[in-house]
Motif scaffolding. Structure first.
Motif, short mmCIF file in Angstrom:
data_model
loop_
_atom_site.label_atom_id
_atom_site.label_comp_id
_atom_site.label_asym_id
_atom_site.label_seq_id
_atom_site.Cartn_x
_atom_site.Cartn_y
_atom_site.Cartn_z
N UNK A 235 33.51 -46.62 -18.43
CA UNK A 235 32.75 -47.56 -17.60
C UNK A 235 31.26 -47.23 -17.62
N UNK A 236 30.95 -45.95 -17.49
CA UNK A 236 29.56 -45.52 -17.48
C UNK A 236 28.90 -45.75 -18.84
N UNK A 237 29.63 -45.43 -19.91
CA UNK A 237 29.07 -45.56 -21.25
C UNK A 237 28.78 -47.01 -21.59
N UNK A 238 29.66 -47.91 -21.16
CA UNK A 238 29.47 -49.33 -21.41
C UNK A 238 28.60 -50.02 -20.34
N UNK A 239 28.28 -49.30 -19.29
CA UNK A 239 27.49 -49.84 -18.19
C UNK A 239 28.18 -51.05 -17.56
N UNK A 240 29.49 -50.94 -17.38
CA UNK A 240 30.27 -52.09 -16.93
C UNK A 240 30.15 -52.35 -15.43
N UNK A 241 29.63 -51.40 -14.67
CA UNK A 241 29.43 -51.64 -13.25
C UNK A 241 28.15 -52.41 -12.99
N UNK A 242 27.35 -52.61 -14.02
CA UNK A 242 26.09 -53.33 -13.89
C UNK A 242 26.33 -54.83 -13.76
N UNK A 243 25.59 -55.47 -12.88
CA UNK A 243 25.72 -56.91 -12.67
C UNK A 243 24.71 -57.63 -13.56
N UNK A 244 25.19 -58.09 -14.71
CA UNK A 244 24.29 -58.74 -15.66
C UNK A 244 23.83 -60.12 -15.19
N UNK A 245 24.48 -60.67 -14.18
CA UNK A 245 24.08 -61.99 -13.67
C UNK A 245 22.95 -61.89 -12.64
N UNK A 246 22.68 -60.69 -12.19
CA UNK A 246 21.64 -60.51 -11.18
C UNK A 246 20.26 -60.72 -11.79
N UNK A 247 19.38 -61.32 -11.04
CA UNK A 247 18.03 -61.57 -11.53
C UNK A 247 17.31 -60.25 -11.81
N UNK A 248 16.74 -60.15 -13.00
CA UNK A 248 16.02 -58.94 -13.38
C UNK A 248 16.90 -57.77 -13.77
N UNK A 249 18.20 -58.02 -13.97
CA UNK A 249 19.12 -56.92 -14.32
C UNK A 249 18.78 -56.37 -15.69
N UNK A 250 19.05 -55.10 -15.87
CA UNK A 250 18.77 -54.43 -17.14
C UNK A 250 20.03 -53.74 -17.64
N UNK A 251 21.12 -54.50 -17.69
CA UNK A 251 22.40 -53.95 -18.12
C UNK A 251 22.38 -53.65 -19.62
N UNK A 252 23.14 -52.63 -20.03
CA UNK A 252 23.22 -52.31 -21.45
C UNK A 252 23.86 -53.46 -22.21
N UNK A 253 23.30 -53.79 -23.36
CA UNK A 253 23.82 -54.88 -24.18
C UNK A 253 23.36 -54.71 -25.62
N UNK A 254 23.74 -55.65 -26.47
CA UNK A 254 23.31 -55.61 -27.86
C UNK A 254 21.80 -55.86 -27.99
N UNK A 255 21.15 -56.23 -26.91
CA UNK A 255 19.71 -56.40 -26.92
C UNK A 255 18.99 -55.08 -26.67
N UNK A 256 19.75 -54.06 -26.26
CA UNK A 256 19.16 -52.76 -26.00
C UNK A 256 18.64 -52.14 -27.29
N UNK A 257 17.43 -51.66 -27.27
CA UNK A 257 16.84 -51.05 -28.47
C UNK A 257 16.96 -49.55 -28.38
N UNK A 258 17.27 -48.95 -29.55
CA UNK A 258 17.38 -47.49 -29.59
C UNK A 258 16.00 -46.86 -29.65
#
Length: 258
Positions: A235-258
């Motif tokens: 859960x932590x590695x995938x950042x699944x507790x993050x609310x991606x629908x929240x305004x201004x959220x910064x959840x981990x995704x394929x848009x994350x840059x290394x």
């Protein structure tokens, strides 16, 4: 999130009952998919055929990807936050999906598996005894080339991945853990030595090696092939507790840059 399988000879229903991701999904608003292997002999996935090891080539890998794409469309889910995890044959398939479909998955978590392409053989349901016993040893560059050749010309986002393995595994021998490390550090262009080493995490006797933002590996002292899944870690590695629908959220995704 896609959960591919569980220890060998277990069905999708067994994986559903044996993992708490569905309940966690209810709590944190994500969808779990539990695909079932068509291989009735042992419920293991096709991780050996050229079809599964090739982007859009077919095989079980494309079957799972098709399930993901249907789910994304049916439920208007976020295509940038698709994850895959599995144990044993499911861990092998996790490596395959992250390698063959970097355009679909944001990250993977593989528990007691083997490197992408290690089980390669002629067709479906191939048991590769030398690979299982850790006798297939390659350079990092050789392992990386198998991943790169799965999707020729692809230069986009590479899913991050964590691999976990018991050092007492006598089904898929621990050398496979070392080969996974060589493969994914080479894919990401990381050094052979970890950037950090953390003892006793997430359990006593487990050691985390972080090689870079895209890859980490856990060795579990005294643990056999029956490695105990740690959903909190996933859960932590995938950042699944993050609310991606929240305004201004910064959840981990394929848009994350290394």
């Amino acid at each position: 999130m896609t959960s591919t399988g569980s220890p060998d000879q277990l069905s999708a229903q067994d994986a559903y009952r044996g993992r708490n991701y569905a309940a966690l999904g209810d709590q944190y608003s994500f969808i779990s998919i539990y695909p079932d292997s068509p291989n009735l002999a042992d419920k293991c996935w096709d991780v050996s055929s050229n079809a599964s090891l090739t982007h859009n080539g077919g095989g079980d890998a494309l079957g799972i990807v098709s399930m993901v794409k249907w789910t994304l469309s049916e439920y208007q889910a976020d295509p940038n936050r698709v994850f895959v995890t599995g144990t044993s044959s499911g861990a092998m398939m996790t490596n395959v999906l992250v390698g063959s479909y970097p355009d679909v998955f944001a990250a993977g978590s593989a528990w007691a598996g083997v490197p992408f392409g290690c089980f390669a053989g002629d067709g479906f349901a191939v048991w590769n005894d030398p690979c299982a016993k850790g006798e297939v040893v390659k350079t990092g560059e050789e392992w990386a080339s198998l991943v790169e050749n799965a999707y020729p010309g692809y230069t986009g986002y590479r899913p991050k991945i964590q691999v976990l393995h018991g050092d007492a595994d006598n089904v898929l021998y621990p050398q496979n853990f070392q080969e996974e490390i060589k493969q994914w550090t080479s894919v990401f262009g990381y050094g052979e030595k970890p950037e950090s080493t953390t003892l006793d995490t997430p359990l006593p006797g487990w050691t985390r090696y972080r090689f870079g933002p895209g890859f980490e590996a856990y060795s579990a002292t005294g643990v056999t092939h029956d490695i105990p899944n740690q959903s909190n870690l996933v859960m932590e590695y995938f950042d699944l507790a993050c609310d991606s629908s929240a305004e201004g959220s910064n959840c981990f995704s394929r848009k994350t840059e290394w």
